[in-house]
Motif scaffolding. Structure first.
Motif, PDB file in Angstrom:
ATOM      1  N   LEU A 270      96.100  10.264  27.175  1.00 56.28           N
ATOM      2  CA  LEU A 270      96.694   9.834  26.054  1.00 56.28           C
ATOM      3  C   LEU A 270      97.471  11.104  25.433  1.00 56.28           C
ATOM      4  O   LEU A 270      98.750  10.917  25.055  1.00 56.28           O
ATOM      5  CB  LEU A 270      95.903   9.493  24.843  1.00 56.28           C
ATOM      6  N   PHE A 271      97.047  12.285  25.522  1.00 54.12           N
ATOM      7  CA  PHE A 271      97.713  13.577  25.317  1.00 54.12           C
ATOM      8  C   PHE A 271      99.193  13.836  26.161  1.00 54.12           C
ATOM      9  O   PHE A 271     100.361  13.966  25.619  1.00 54.12           O
ATOM     10  CB  PHE A 271      96.948  14.829  25.598  1.00 54.12           C
ATOM     11  N   ILE A 272      98.915  13.299  27.334  1.00 56.90           N
ATOM     12  CA  ILE A 272     100.090  13.501  28.286  1.00 56.90           C
ATOM     13  C   ILE A 272     101.196  12.421  27.926  1.00 56.90           C
ATOM     14  O   ILE A 272     102.275  12.778  27.801  1.00 56.90           O
ATOM     15  CB  ILE A 272      99.626  13.510  29.735  1.00 56.90           C
ATOM     16  N   ILE A 273     100.857  11.315  27.639  1.00 60.02           N
ATOM     17  CA  ILE A 273     101.485  10.303  27.271  1.00 60.02           C
ATOM     18  C   ILE A 273     102.558  10.723  26.135  1.00 60.02           C
ATOM     19  O   ILE A 273     103.608  10.395  26.149  1.00 60.02           O
ATOM     20  CB  ILE A 273     101.114   8.849  27.220  1.00 60.02           C
ATOM     21  N   VAL A 274     101.822  11.160  24.916  1.00 58.47           N
ATOM     22  CA  VAL A 274     102.371  11.745  23.991  1.00 58.47           C
ATOM     23  C   VAL A 274     103.703  12.703  24.191  1.00 58.47           C
ATOM     24  O   VAL A 274     104.638  12.729  23.883  1.00 58.47           O
ATOM     25  CB  VAL A 274     101.566  11.905  22.896  1.00 58.47           C
ATOM     26  N   VAL A 275     103.022  13.573  24.961  1.00 62.82           N
ATOM     27  CA  VAL A 275     103.827  14.733  25.363  1.00 62.82           C
ATOM     28  C   VAL A 275     105.009  14.249  26.259  1.00 62.82           C
ATOM     29  O   VAL A 275     106.071  14.707  25.905  1.00 62.82           O
ATOM     30  CB  VAL A 275     103.056  15.955  26.212  1.00 62.82           C
ATOM     31  N   LEU A 276     104.752  13.137  27.033  1.00 61.50           N
ATOM     32  CA  LEU A 276     106.029  12.818  27.933  1.00 61.50           C
ATOM     33  C   LEU A 276     106.869  12.102  27.087  1.00 61.50           C
ATOM     34  O   LEU A 276     108.117  11.989  27.359  1.00 61.50           O
ATOM     35  CB  LEU A 276     105.564  11.786  28.825  1.00 61.50           C
ATOM     36  N   LEU A 277     106.577  11.505  25.925  1.00 66.03           N
ATOM     37  CA  LEU A 277     107.246  10.718  25.104  1.00 66.03           C
ATOM     38  C   LEU A 277     108.233  11.716  24.420  1.00 66.03           C
ATOM     39  O   LEU A 277     109.514  11.421  24.186  1.00 66.03           O
ATOM     40  CB  LEU A 277     106.793  10.061  23.944  1.00 66.03           C
ATOM     41  N   ILE A 278     107.658  12.929  23.857  1.00 70.02           N
ATOM     42  CA  ILE A 278     108.335  13.763  23.093  1.00 70.02           C
ATOM     43  C   ILE A 278     109.111  14.694  24.146  1.00 70.02           C
ATOM     44  O   ILE A 278     110.118  14.998  23.812  1.00 70.02           O
ATOM     45  CB  ILE A 278     107.578  14.643  22.297  1.00 70.02           C
ATOM     46  N   GLY A 282     107.264  18.846  29.805  1.00 72.45           N
ATOM     47  CA  GLY A 282     106.139  19.580  29.435  1.00 72.45           C
ATOM     48  C   GLY A 282     106.412  20.281  28.229  1.00 72.45           C
ATOM     49  O   GLY A 282     107.366  20.742  27.875  1.00 72.45           O
ATOM     50  N   LEU A 283     105.368  20.748  27.282  1.00 72.20           N
ATOM     51  CA  LEU A 283     105.547  21.270  26.128  1.00 72.20           C
ATOM     52  C   LEU A 283     106.008  22.703  26.133  1.00 72.20           C
ATOM     53  O   LEU A 283     106.856  23.104  25.338  1.00 72.20           O
ATOM     54  CB  LEU A 283     104.064  21.413  25.542  1.00 72.20           C
ATOM     55  N   PHE A 284     105.674  23.523  27.229  1.00 71.91           N
ATOM     56  CA  PHE A 284     106.175  24.827  27.154  1.00 71.91           C
ATOM     57  C   PHE A 284     107.132  25.128  28.432  1.00 71.91           C
ATOM     58  O   PHE A 284     107.269  26.195  28.754  1.00 71.91           O
ATOM     59  CB  PHE A 284     105.059  25.706  27.200  1.00 71.91           C
ATOM     60  N   SER A 285     107.889  24.156  28.918  1.00 72.35           N
ATOM     61  CA  SER A 285     108.836  24.247  30.072  1.00 72.35           C
ATOM     62  C   SER A 285     109.816  25.157  29.661  1.00 72.35           C
ATOM     63  O   SER A 285     110.179  25.186  28.288  1.00 72.35           O
ATOM     64  CB  SER A 285     109.165  23.116  30.637  1.00 72.35           C
ATOM     65  N   HIS A 286     110.424  25.914  30.752  1.00 70.55           N
ATOM     66  CA  HIS A 286     111.476  26.568  30.197  1.00 70.55           C
ATOM     67  C   HIS A 286     113.000  25.659  30.432  1.00 70.55           C
ATOM     68  O   HIS A 286     112.799  24.647  31.164  1.00 70.55           O
ATOM     69  CB  HIS A 286     111.555  27.821  31.467  1.00 70.55           C
ATOM     70  N   ARG A 287     113.706  26.227  29.557  1.00 74.80           N
ATOM     71  CA  ARG A 287     115.051  25.357  29.376  1.00 74.80           C
ATOM     72  C   ARG A 287     115.764  25.605  30.825  1.00 74.80           C
ATOM     73  O   ARG A 287     115.990  26.792  31.205  1.00 74.80           O
ATOM     74  CB  ARG A 287     115.959  25.782  28.305  1.00 74.80           C
ATOM     75  N   ALA A 288     115.964  24.565  31.488  1.00 72.00           N
ATOM     76  CA  ALA A 288     116.814  24.818  32.876  1.00 72.00           C
ATOM     77  C   ALA A 288     118.400  25.402  32.525  1.00 72.00           C
ATOM     78  O   ALA A 288     118.807  24.877  31.695  1.00 72.00           O
ATOM     79  CB  ALA A 288     116.843  23.386  33.561  1.00 72.00           C
ATOM     80  N   ARG A 289     118.717  26.521  33.527  1.00 77.75           N
ATOM     81  CA  ARG A 289     120.086  26.937  33.109  1.00 77.75           C
ATOM     82  C   ARG A 289     120.979  26.125  33.974  1.00 77.75           C
ATOM     83  O   ARG A 289     120.601  25.577  34.876  1.00 77.75           O
ATOM     84  CB  ARG A 289     119.943  28.421  33.699  1.00 77.75           C
TER      85      ARG A 289
END
Lengths: 291, 293
Positions: A270-278, A282-289
């Motif tokens: 459930l946590f991952i599904i909420v994370v994926l929705l938002i 992933g929560l702490f992924s780097h912004r892709a250049r």
């Protein structure tokens, strides 16, 4: 308080496994679904050595060595022939390899639960929380292991070679860095971390062959939720998921009723599904250049 | 009655026919999704689980096979759409992991909601449809369904949808640039797989008169994956031949003189080796490189 301590204990195990996964994914770009089995092999190896009369510390080293050998075998059989063709193939081959390892564990060790320290744990005399000396040592060792890996990665020449290979494999190769060797080393380090996870399970709980898959998937949940390119994000996500799991089953939700412990594993999902929705990356992924 | 009906081997022959006929439609569905579409959907057994429980809990509550089948199909469709949604939110390998996580979560619900599902005990005394109570009639029924599904997949292979799914697998951006909707093609593929899983599970528990969670452990998925890879990914005829051969092998293993505690792991090991060998052989076609001019 007890829930937080339980979360720390469970989170440390997940962090140990997920840290290795993040390392492998970051460097090789592949998933290893036999990781849980490698953890069990490390745990069972330690149990077997200790049960044969060898003192605990050499048994722990032996367990990690057995884990390293099997991880190397895993790399040579299920990863190396395939991952340069397509990074998705090892996902299938490691499933096959995990089945083979599962069968081997079942045939040699049966389904009986095994504990590395069967004599019971030494609980500290605190009123507010119930925690054993062994659990404190395990949490401490996990943090040390994870910090050492991060230090090697970020502050040593070897770590620079790894990061160079990640950023530009061809350029790194032209500078004399052997990517094949580095890939093997990183993969084996992840296996040793997994073996430590298995030893952790064998000391804190019991080792059973059915544990492998749920342990692997929980670690991957942390990897996906934390952001696959972020080592510390993955570690943090492992602790967050473990805390949520403890809160889910340890808190009275309605009219003093608790959620059954059997549903604990659903919390991670459930946590991952909420994370994926938002945030799908992933929560702490780097912004892709972008160019 | 013709003489061959009296042969003592016939019940086992019908058993083999039934087992293959039950397994084949889902196998073809998975070949379409994973083999042709290269979609790393590792949770079909999760869909099977909810479809089977949806079907037979409804059947037990209402006594109607039709309502049971409808409930199973609806459950399968709902969870197939969930997996399709996940496939849009995640990259390919992330979907592989997440689909296993969803499967494990569904399985945890089945095992723990004991007041509804009876947990690890499963649902016993599942009746068969009234007109197919004997081994032969049930074999005929499942074979009929299997033939219809096979014809459907042979037809599907020549349709626009199959070409779109293949194009998306080979080069998603190029396919999108040509106007192919990834969402539409993938939802259709997931829904087709869901329907085949609902169909399989409608017959499976009836055949054994038992719906047991142990039939939905992860090795069931490995079997699906193994046959897809062994039968040449994306090839319907290949999947048919591989299903027949590997089902015969699976059933034949039960005659080995080993106790079940040994036979189970041996089977697991054998299937792992076959899967590994099949990937080795198909390593250039499993996930083919993009074609260039």
């Amino acid at each position: 308080m007890q829930l937080i301590v339980n979360g720390l204990i469970a989170g440390s195990l997940a962090a140990l496994m997920a840290g290795g996964l993040a390392l492998v994914y970051g460097v090789l770009g592949i998933f290893n679904l036999a990781l849980g089995q490698l953890a069990l092999i490390g745990g069972y190896g330690t149990w077997w050595l200790h049960a044969s009369g060898i003192p605990l510390f050499p048994s722990l080293i032996g367990g990690m060595a057995i884990g390293a050998i099997f991880t190397w075998l895993t790399f040579e059989i299920a990863v190396a022939p395939f991952y340069r063709r397509d990074a998705r193939i090892p996902l299938v081959t490691t499933i096959a390899w995990s089945m083979i390892l599962d069968a081997a564990i079942l045939l040699t060790l049966e389904e009986r639960p095994r504990s590395i320290l069967p004599g019971g744990k030494h609980f500290l005399p605190f009123d507010a929380v119930r925690i054993s000396v062994e659990q404190i040592v395990l949490i401490g060792c996990t943090l040390i292991f994870v910090c050492v890996v991060a230090w090697v990665l970020h502050s040593t020449p070897f770590g620079r070679k790894i990061r160079a290979t990640v950023q530009h494999p061809d350029a790194a190769r032209s500078l004399g860095i052997s990517s094949s060797l580095l890939h093997r080393i990183v993969f084996i380090v992840s296996g040793v971390l997994a073996a430590c996870g298995g030893i952790y399970i064998g000391i804190d709980q019991n080792l059973t062959p059915t544990l492998a898959f749920p342990v692997t998937i929980k670690a991957y949940a942390a990897l996906i939720a934390g952001g696959k390119d972020n080592f510390w994000g993955t570690i943090l996500a492992a602790y967050i998921i473990a805390m949520l799991e403890q809160l889910a089953v340890g808190t009275p939700w309605w009219f003093g009723n608790y959620v059954s412990a059997g549903y604990q594993s659903i919390v991670a999902l459930l946590f991952i599904i909420v994370v994926l929705l938002i945030k799908p990356t992933g929560l702490f992924s780097h912004r892709a250049r972008a160019a | 009655m013709p003489r061959f009906y009296n042969l003592p081997e016939m019940p086992f022959f019908f058993h083999l026919i039934t087992v293959i006929a039950i397994a084949l439609p889902a196998q073809l569905g998975y070949t379409f999704v994973f083999g042709r579409g290269k979609i790393l959907h590792f949770g079909p057994i999760g869909v099977s689980t909810v479809a089977a429980y949806g079907t037979f809990l409804t059947l037990n509550a209402t006594g109607s096979f039709l309502l049971g089948l409808c409930a199973g199909v609806l459950m399968a469709l709902a969870f197939s759409l969930l997996f399709a949604w996940l496939s849009f939110r995640l990259d390919s390998d992330g979907l592989g992991i997440m689909s296993i996580a969803v499967y494990l979560a569904l399985f945890a619900v089945v095992l723990n909601w004991t007041s509804l599902t009876r947990g690890a005990l499963g649902l016993p005394r599942i009746p068969r449809v009234p007109f197919a109570d004997s081994a032969m009639s049930f074999a005929l029924l499942t074979t009929g369904a299997c033939v219809l599904w096979t014809l459907f997949f042979l037809w599907l292979d020549r349709t626009k949808l199959a070409r779109q799914v293949s194009a998306l697998a080979e080069g998603e951006w190029h396919a999108k640039a040509l106007g192919i909707s990834r969402a539409g093609a993938h939802i259709a593929a997931f829904v087709i797989l869901g329907l085949t899983l609902a169909s399989d599970n409608f017959f499976y528990a009836q055949y054994y008169h038992l719906l047991h969670p142990s039939d939905y452990y992860f090795p069931a998925f490995v079997s699906l994956l193994m046959i897809t890879v062994a039968g040449k990914p994306g090839s319907t005829p290949g999947a048919i031949i591989a299903t027949i051969l590997l089902s015969l092998l699976k059933e034949g293993l039960r005659f080995l003189p080993f106790p079940s505690a040994v036979l189970g792991p041996l089977r697991l090991m054998l299937f792992g080796i076959i899967l590994l060998a099949a990937v080795w052989i198909q390593r250039d076609t499993l996930f083919p490189k993009k074609r260039t001019i």
